[in-house]
Design an enzyme around this catalytic site. Structure first.
Site, PDB file in Angstrom:
ATOM      1  N   ASP A  62     -59.858  52.000 -19.929  1.00 46.38           N
ATOM      2  CA  ASP A  62     -59.212  51.233 -18.850  1.00 46.38           C
ATOM      3  C   ASP A  62     -58.613  49.937 -19.394  1.00 46.38           C
ATOM      4  OD1 ASP A  62     -61.839  50.453 -19.330  1.00 46.38           O
ATOM      5  OD2 ASP A  62     -62.355  50.130 -17.218  1.00 46.38           O
ATOM      6  N   LYS A 105     -64.779  55.712 -23.236  1.00 44.20           N
ATOM      7  CA  LYS A 105     -65.378  55.155 -22.016  1.00 44.20           C
ATOM      8  C   LYS A 105     -66.885  55.239 -22.221  1.00 44.20           C
ATOM      9  CE  LYS A 105     -65.044  53.587 -17.774  1.00 44.20           C
ATOM     10  NZ  LYS A 105     -64.500  52.236 -17.461  1.00 44.20           N
ATOM     11  N   ASP A 137     -48.158  58.958 -22.129  1.00 39.93           N
ATOM     12  CA  ASP A 137     -47.081  58.836 -21.132  1.00 39.93           C
ATOM     13  C   ASP A 137     -46.842  57.356 -20.839  1.00 39.93           C
ATOM     14  OD1 ASP A 137     -46.781  61.602 -20.800  1.00 39.93           O
ATOM     15  OD2 ASP A 137     -46.648  61.445 -18.616  1.00 39.93           O
ATOM     16  N   TYR A 167     -60.084  69.488 -20.862  1.00 39.47           N
ATOM     17  CA  TYR A 167     -59.057  70.530 -20.778  1.00 39.47           C
ATOM     18  C   TYR A 167     -59.652  71.920 -21.028  1.00 39.47           C
ATOM     19  CZ  TYR A 167     -54.764  67.688 -20.665  1.00 39.47           C
ATOM     20  OH  TYR A 167     -53.737  66.862 -20.302  1.00 39.47           O
ATOM     21  N   ASP A 205     -53.566  62.077 -23.180  1.00 36.34           N
ATOM     22  CA  ASP A 205     -52.469  62.575 -22.355  1.00 36.34           C
ATOM     23  C   ASP A 205     -51.916  61.440 -21.503  1.00 36.34           C
ATOM     24  OD1 ASP A 205     -50.788  64.494 -21.040  1.00 36.34           O
ATOM     25  OD2 ASP A 205     -52.161  64.419 -19.343  1.00 36.34           O
TER      26      ASP A 205
HETATM   27  C1  IPM Z   1     -48.512  67.127 -22.610  1.00 39.76           C
HETATM   28  C2  IPM Z   1     -48.414  67.807 -21.282  1.00 39.76           C
HETATM   29  C3  IPM Z   1     -49.434  68.931 -21.199  1.00 39.76           C
HETATM   30  C4  IPM Z   1     -50.820  68.306 -21.355  1.00 39.76           C
HETATM   31  C5  IPM Z   1     -49.372  69.778 -19.934  1.00 39.76           C
HETATM   32  C6  IPM Z   1     -47.993  70.348 -19.701  1.00 39.76           C
HETATM   33  C7  IPM Z   1     -50.425  70.863 -19.917  1.00 39.76           C
HETATM   34  O1  IPM Z   1     -48.561  66.899 -20.248  1.00 39.76           O
HETATM   35  O2  IPM Z   1     -48.259  67.783 -23.641  1.00 39.76           O
HETATM   36  O3  IPM Z   1     -48.840  65.946 -22.658  1.00 39.76           O
HETATM   37  O4  IPM Z   1     -51.412  67.845 -20.368  1.00 39.76           O
HETATM   38  O5  IPM Z   1     -51.318  68.286 -22.472  1.00 39.76           O
HETATM   39 MN    MN Z   2     -48.802  64.838 -20.887  1.00 39.54          MN
END
Ligand code: IPM
Ligand code: MN
Length: 352
Positions: free
Chosen positions: A221, A189, A249, A142, A245
């Site tokens: 993975d 990884k 999710d 990032y 990240d």
């Molecule tokens: C999160 C979001 C952010 C990230 C984006 C919006 C930049 O997806 O907080 O997980 O990738 O960190």
């Molecule tokens: Mn995210």
């Protein structure tokens, strides 16, 4: 107690869900005899529109002076569909994380008894899941050097970590593991990436300081697969920025809706609390977004920023009650009438 909180509603559904968290927090403050002073500040696309930059200095000042920051969401499709945009709302989020030094992102995943059937995963797989990701938040791909060369035909994003960055995140992981089931998984990884080998080497060198913690090392993975197969086998997981990240999710699916999972971002001097979901632009202004992730982030704020455990627990328990009684937004309601975002907030505040 006096609680000074910076309030960054941001974009999309941010303001709608933040309003509910304010309502509920104010009800908690009233019940337990605290005084909250909220200081709103601009961030994201709204800040770009107002002052031309997604994380203005004025906002940073407010965040630094506050005891904690409560944050909604950032992002606007206007920028997503324009690859040439010079300023993007997301840059504000990254700048905020970096400038506030928020290096550890605490992202829990748990199930709600009354929502087990909402998960696309089978009950027997997910029942009892209670795990926490510690995602490194201010390093890695990032923040590495990025750019184009060969007249724009080649693009690169460098992933860079220092031992010190890994160490401070891993320390939080070990400490958290000590307060839970003493199991720590380092996700990397290391079979391919040099940064991952540094992670593994650093975590291995720290094991002797925490002899009670059982540490496992797994490739990202494989974790992506096991996370939905046997989420119960994990407790505390530490990982780098991008892996964290993606995996968080994925993990949110276990709980049944992305609108449910809170998070805390921890630095040396600052603390920020935010839902893990994004700005959900399609729902902006419709009063349909699920406010629970933000409200549960406020619960984390009471506990982690102020040590107010009972206050946090009162929020969690009223949230559980609302779920059990079907006072839910449309992402969680079936045949029953779906409640509006603000109605869920009102119900929770009243029931506090
Ligand atoms: C999160 C979001 C952010 C990230 C984006 C919006 C930049 O997806 O907080 O997980 O990738 O960190
Ligand atoms: Mn995210």
């Amino acid at each position: 107690m006096k609680l000074n909180i910076a309030l960054l509603a941001g974009d999309g559904i941010g303001p709608e869900v933040i309003n509910q968290a304010v309502k509920v927090s104010d009800a908690v403050a009233q019940k337990f005899g605290h005084e909250i002073s909220w200081t709103p500040a601009l961030t994201g696309a709204v800040a770009i529109d107002a002052v031309g930059e997604p994380y203005p200095d004025a906002t940073h000042d407010i965040c630094v002076k506050a005891d904690a920051v409560l944050f909604g969401a950032i992002g606007h499709p206007r920028f997503d569909n324009d690859p040439t945009a010079k300023v993007r709302p997301e840059q504000g989020l990254l700048k905020m994380r970096k400038k506030l030094g928020l290096f550890a992102n605490v992202r829990p995943t748990f199930t709600f008894p009354s929502l087990i059937e909402k998960s696309p995963l089978k009950r027997e797989r997910i029942e009892g899941t209670d795990l926490v990701f510690l995602r490194e938040l201010t390093g890695g791909i990032y923040f590495g050097e990025k750019g184009r060369r060969d007249g724009g035909e080649t693009a690169f994003d460098n992933c860079v970590y220092t031992r010190a960055e890994v160490k401070r995140l891993a320390k939080k992981g070990f400490e958290l593991a000590m307060t839970r089931s003493k199991k720590l998984c380092c996700v990397d990884k290391a079979n391919v990436l040099e940064t991952s080998r540094l992670w593994r080497e650093t975590v291995q060198s720290m094991e002797k300081e925490y002899p009670e913690v059982e540490v496992s090392y797994e490739f990202v993975d494989a974790v992506a697969m096991r996370l939905v197969q046997w989420p119960n086998s994990y407790d505390v997981l530490i990982t780098e920025n991008l892996f964290g990240d993606i995996l968080t999710d994925e993990a949110s699916v276990i709980s049944g809706s992305m609108g449910l999972m809170p998070s805390a971002s921890v630095g040396t001097n600052n603390l920020l609390f935010e839902p893990i979901h994004g700005s959900y632009p399609q729902a902006t202004g419709l009063n349909i977004a699920n406010p629970l992730a933000t409200i549960l982030s406020a619960a984390m704020m009471f506990e982690m920023a102020f040590g107010l455990k009972d206050e946090a627990e009162s929020i969690r328990s009223v949230v559980n009650k609302s779920l059990a009684e079907g006072v839910v937004t449309e992402d969680l309601s079936e045949d029953k009438k779906a409640y509006k975002t603000s109605e869920v907030g009102d119900w929770l505040a009243t029931n506090i």
